[in-house]
Every structure is written in C-alpha cells, then in structure tokens.
Design a protein around this motif. Structure first.
Motif, PDB file in Angstrom:
ATOM      1  N   UNK A   1       0.836  -1.198   0.000  1.00  0.00           N
ATOM      2  CA  UNK A   1       0.000   0.000   0.000  1.00  0.00           C
ATOM      3  C   UNK A   1       0.873   1.251   0.000  1.00  0.00           C
ATOM      4  N   UNK A   2       1.961   1.211   0.776  1.00  0.00           N
ATOM      5  CA  UNK A   2       2.873   2.362   0.815  1.00  0.00           C
ATOM      6  C   UNK A   2       3.633   2.505  -0.500  1.00  0.00           C
ATOM      7  N   UNK A   3       4.050   1.384  -1.076  1.00  0.00           N
ATOM      8  CA  UNK A   3       4.817   1.429  -2.323  1.00  0.00           C
ATOM      9  C   UNK A   3       3.990   1.993  -3.468  1.00  0.00           C
ATOM     10  N   UNK A   4       2.701   1.665  -3.501  1.00  0.00           N
ATOM     11  CA  UNK A   4       1.820   2.111  -4.592  1.00  0.00           C
ATOM     12  C   UNK A   4       1.091   3.408  -4.290  1.00  0.00           C
ATOM     13  N   UNK A   5       1.124   3.844  -3.025  1.00  0.00           N
ATOM     14  CA  UNK A   5       0.411   5.055  -2.650  1.00  0.00           C
ATOM     15  C   UNK A   5      -1.094   4.876  -2.575  1.00  0.00           C
ATOM     16  N   UNK A   6      -1.533   3.626  -2.413  1.00  0.00           N
ATOM     17  CA  UNK A   6      -2.964   3.334  -2.365  1.00  0.00           C
ATOM     18  C   UNK A   6      -3.409   3.080  -0.928  1.00  0.00           C
ATOM     19  N   UNK A   7      -4.737   2.978  -0.729  1.00  0.00           N
ATOM     20  CA  UNK A   7      -5.278   2.820   0.622  1.00  0.00           C
ATOM     21  C   UNK A   7      -5.123   1.418   1.170  1.00  0.00           C
ATOM     22  N   UNK A   8      -5.292   0.421   0.309  1.00  0.00           N
ATOM     23  CA  UNK A   8      -5.367  -0.952   0.804  1.00  0.00           C
ATOM     24  C   UNK A   8      -4.816  -1.922  -0.234  1.00  0.00           C
ATOM     25  N   UNK A   9      -4.277  -3.025   0.246  1.00  0.00           N
ATOM     26  CA  UNK A   9      -3.739  -4.069  -0.628  1.00  0.00           C
ATOM     27  C   UNK A   9      -4.346  -5.397  -0.222  1.00  0.00           C
ATOM     28  N   UNK A  10      -4.466  -6.316  -1.203  1.00  0.00           N
ATOM     29  CA  UNK A  10      -4.839  -7.688  -0.852  1.00  0.00           C
ATOM     30  C   UNK A  10      -3.574  -8.531  -0.783  1.00  0.00           C
ATOM     31  N   UNK A  11      -3.731  -9.815  -0.529  1.00  0.00           N
ATOM     32  CA  UNK A  11      -2.584 -10.736  -0.484  1.00  0.00           C
ATOM     33  C   UNK A  11      -3.048 -12.104  -0.919  1.00  0.00           C
ATOM     34  N   UNK A  12      -2.816 -12.443  -2.070  1.00  0.00           N
ATOM     35  CA  UNK A  12      -2.343 -11.651  -3.198  1.00  0.00           C
ATOM     36  C   UNK A  12      -2.834 -12.356  -4.442  1.00  0.00           C
ATOM     37  N   UNK A  13      -2.331 -11.969  -5.613  1.00  0.00           N
ATOM     38  CA  UNK A  13      -2.776 -12.559  -6.869  1.00  0.00           C
ATOM     39  C   UNK A  13      -1.684 -13.473  -7.417  1.00  0.00           C
ATOM     40  N   UNK A  14      -2.020 -14.210  -8.481  1.00  0.00           N
ATOM     41  CA  UNK A  14      -1.072 -15.189  -9.012  1.00  0.00           C
ATOM     42  C   UNK A  14       0.101 -14.520  -9.725  1.00  0.00           C
ATOM     43  N   UNK A  15      -0.182 -13.512 -10.546  1.00  0.00           N
ATOM     44  CA  UNK A  15       0.863 -12.791 -11.262  1.00  0.00           C
ATOM     45  C   UNK A  15       0.273 -11.475 -11.745  1.00  0.00           C
ATOM     46  N   UNK A  16       1.113 -10.684 -12.393  1.00  0.00           N
ATOM     47  CA  UNK A  16       0.655  -9.365 -12.804  1.00  0.00           C
ATOM     48  C   UNK A  16      -0.422  -9.375 -13.868  1.00  0.00           C
ATOM     49  N   UNK A  17      -0.378 -10.361 -14.761  1.00  0.00           N
ATOM     50  CA  UNK A  17      -1.368 -10.407 -15.839  1.00  0.00           C
ATOM     51  C   UNK A  17      -2.762 -10.720 -15.304  1.00  0.00           C
ATOM     52  N   UNK A  18      -2.868 -11.748 -14.451  1.00  0.00           N
ATOM     53  CA  UNK A  18      -4.181 -12.093 -13.904  1.00  0.00           C
ATOM     54  C   UNK A  18      -4.674 -11.030 -12.936  1.00  0.00           C
TER      55      UNK A  18
END
Length: 438
Positions: free
Chosen positions: A120-137
């Motif tokens: 969340x800090x790295x992207x400047x966003x409010x919230x993050x999940x954990x997580x997805x399989x890869x960037x494309x999906x």
C-alpha cells in the motif's frame, strides 16, 4: 489390480463397489469411450535409486548455460538477498497453505498484514490484498472489478502500450464475463491521450487500463487522466513494475483507483518464468470488490495485538455465483518472499537498486547509440528498459550475443530489440555487450 501404496484391501474395495452398485473398478469408467482409455501399462522409465536420480539431474544441470541477462519484457534479473531463500524454505512457511481456521495462524496472518502495508505504501494506495497469481491475472481481475462497480457500463479501454501478454489474459477473462475490450492506439510509443479522452466522452466505459513504464519501457505522463476517467464514471487501472515505484510517481499520486502489476521485480528470481506474485491495491471505497485475502489488525480478549481475515464480502467464499472473483486462496509464500525483500532492502535500498538500474540502462543506451548501429525507437523518457532500432539482423545479433554468454534483449519487431538493465549488471558487462554489438 493391486497398488502398492494404496491402503485399501481387496475386501475394502469389494465393499465399496457393492455399496455403489457396481461389480468392478472398470465399471466406474463405463461412460468413458474405449478409444480414449489407456490399455496396457504406463510408459514409464525403469526405477532408479536415489544416487542414480541425483546423478541424472546433475547431468541435466551441466547442460544449462548461465547467461548474463539484458532481457526484460516483464521478468527481470534483480538481486535476491541470500537471507530470503533461507527463511521461506523453512518448513512452517514452505509447507503451509491457505489457513481455513485463519485466526490460529497468527504468524501467516502477520506477514500477510506486513506485506499489505508495504505494498500500500509502495503504490500510494489505501489498501492491498494478499495476493494474486501474477501481474497479468491481477490486471484481468481489476478489469472485472471495474465492470462490477460500473454495473451498466460493459466496456473497458486498454492502451496498446500495455504488455501484449497482459492484454491477451484480459481478453480471455473478458470473453467469459461479458466485458467488451477496446484497444486505444499508441502514438510514438505512448498512449494516444486524445483518442482515449474522445472514447471516454462517448460513455459506456467502466474502466481504463494503462501501464507504467509501458511495454516499450517508456515512462508515460498520465497527468489529468484520472480526472477525465472519473468525470466519465470510469475507473483508472494502472499496471506498474513494482520495483520501479521506488522512484517513479505512484499510482496513488496519479489518482488511480486500482494499482496492479507483477511483484517479481521485488527480489523474486526469474526461475524460467515462475512462480511470481501479482499485487493489487485500491482505494478504500473499492475494497469490498477486491478479490483475494485481506488481513486486518485488531486486539484479542486480553488486549493483545492480533490479526484476522477481514473486509471481504461473503460472496467471495460462499455465494460464489455472485462473487466478483472466485480467487479465495493467495500466493502467500511469494508474498512472504517480497515482504522479506522489502524489509531487508528498506526504503533506501529499494531506491538505490532502482537508481542503479536506471543509470545502467541509460549508460547502455548511450554506448549503443555511439556504435552507429542503434537508435532509440522513441524519443521519450525511459526507466531501466528501452527499445532500439537496429540496422542489422536482430536474430543474428541475439544469436551472437548468446554464443558469447549474453541473453541480449527481446526482439519486439523485425528491426527492433528491447534491452533491460538491473542493479546486477556491471559496467564491465555492459561494455562487453556493447563491444559485441559493434
């Protein structure tokens, strides 16, 4: 038929067959046509002892060549601190899976929480999940989120400067979810903003997908794009190389609603293409639509710090037909990998690695131009990856470089090659590559 490692006796099998009303195991497959069934033994090699197996794989390893990597296009040769494999290969991490009684797995939940905080800090966003399989999906899932939020709008615009692999996965998801994907053309290596804004003004758009840096390594200017998207009731989705965000303007600063991408650049080895990790972060108002697991911090009955799964709609796990996504598991081992990497490197370490990558790429670019055989494909700013026009045979050049021990870039067109540089590349390696390109 007896199987050495099956625990059932002949009597056990007979009793089970009798209970379900068939006479033999073959009767279970009566509906399978004979022509597609295997008749005879499996074509397996003879058994080997442990020593023979080890010798066999040692022989295979000797055939592998370790090339010095100047290729990228989504997978990058970044430094991996030796501490990370030591920790993640511990049995309590390596053998664990989704904790179905999550709250008893406080260690797993804590590192997922720390991962979310860092992303969340790295992207400047409010919230993050954990997580997805890869960037494309992860990007495809973000497209599905945009459709779910918009409800009536069914079109998502994707810039042609997004990685083609990502676009292909988006289209696969969209085909089965009733989402119309429209591609916005590129103009000299960057998104055609005039075309994008014109299409947004026509209405019916649920979201817009852009990439930073884009498929050509170009750093695009997305100033004002978020405002235009929101004025037309569309979400802005930004796909970013995670490591580059240590220096680049974050999706949050651009005003994005959803930030997605691949976490491989955060210390995960290339490993012939996987495993990797997809990150997804969003604004607070969208967190109920976010797929994957979300861990929150609370206190237990004794007032001690504790971690729990939280902030998810029941549909994600129970009423699956109404869920935005059916991803209920997570890539938590790779999330741990990235968490340790960011903790070990720290803010300054992440920035230093990014600076070295940036400086190395620009040095390589300048030196290649000096040879007289290369010129930049686009007169635009780039980070650690760039496309160049080559006046010779690109395939022959790559073969020559490979013969000399270099994985020398990715061919992007008949006369174009894209190079990538990370903090692992030395000046001597760059100079030797340039010498071979003269």
């Amino acid at each position: 038929m007896a199987f050495k490692y099956f625990p059932h006796t002949g009597q056990d099998i007979d009793e089970m067959l009798a209970r379900i009303g068939v006479k033999t195991l073959d009767d279970l497959y009566a509906d399978v046509p004979s022509q597609v069934r295997l008749h005879g033994d499996y074509d397996l090699p003879k058994a080997m002892s442990e020593v023979e197996v080890r010798r066999y794989f040692d022989d295979l390893c000797r055939n592998d060549r370790q090339l010095t990597c100047f290729a990228g296009a989504g997978v990058y040769d970044h430094y991996t601190p030796s501490l990370i494999p030591y920790i993640v290969e511990r049995s309590e991490f390596l053998t664990s899976y989704t904790p179905y009684q999550a709250e008893i797995s406080q260690g797993t939940l804590q590192y997922i929480f720390e991962y979310q905080t860092m992303m969340a800090r790295l992207t400047g966003m409010d919230i993050s999940n954990a997580s997805m399989y890869d960037g494309t999906t992860a990007t495809a899932e973000a497209v599905m989120m945009a459709k779910a939020v918009a409800k009536k709008a069914d079109t998502v615009l994707v810039s042609d400067t997004v990685d083609p692999k990502t676009i292909a996965v988006i289209k696969t998801y969209a085909h089965f979810h009733g989402v119309c994907i429209e591609t916005v053309r590129q103009d000299d290596g960057a998104t055609d903003m005039a075309e994008l804004k014109r299409r947004l003004g026509e209405g019916g758009v649920a979201g817009v997908v852009v990439q930073q840096p884009n498929r050509y390594g170009v750093i695009e200017d997305y100033g004002g794009l978020a405002d235009v998207c929101h004025e037309n009731k569309a979400l802005l989705i930004m796909n970013c190389v995670a490591a580059d965000l240590a220096l680049l303007k974050t999706p949050g600063e651009w005003g994005a609603d959803i930030a997605v991408g691949d976490g491989q650049s955060l210390g995960i080895p290339m490993s012939f293409g996987g495993p990797s990790l997809g990150y997804m972060c969003c604004t607070e108002k969208l967190m109920r639509k976010m797929p994957g697991r979300i861990v929150g911090q609370t206190v237990d009955t004794d007032g001690k710090r504790a971690f729990v799964l939280t902030l998810q709609a029941r549909e994600q796990h129970i009423r699956r037909q109404k869920a935005t996504s059916n991803i209920c598991s997570n890539e938590s081992l790779m999330a741990l990998y990235v968490t340790i990497y960011m903790a070990v490197m720290g803010k300054q370490g992440l920035k230093e690695a990014a600076r070295l990558s940036y400086s190395g790429a620009h040095y390589l670019c300048d030196e290649l131009v000096k040879t007289g055989h290369f010129r930049l494909s686009f007169d635009r700013p780039f980070f650690n990856e760039f496309c160049m026009k080559y006046d010779g045979d690109v395939d022959a050049l790559r073969q020559k470089l490979e013969a000399e021990g270099f994985l020398g870039g990715v061919k992007t067109s008949p006369d174009e090659i894209m190079f990538a540089v990370t903090e692992k590349r030395t000046k001597d390696e760059v100079d030797r590559l340039v010498e071979l390109c003269k």
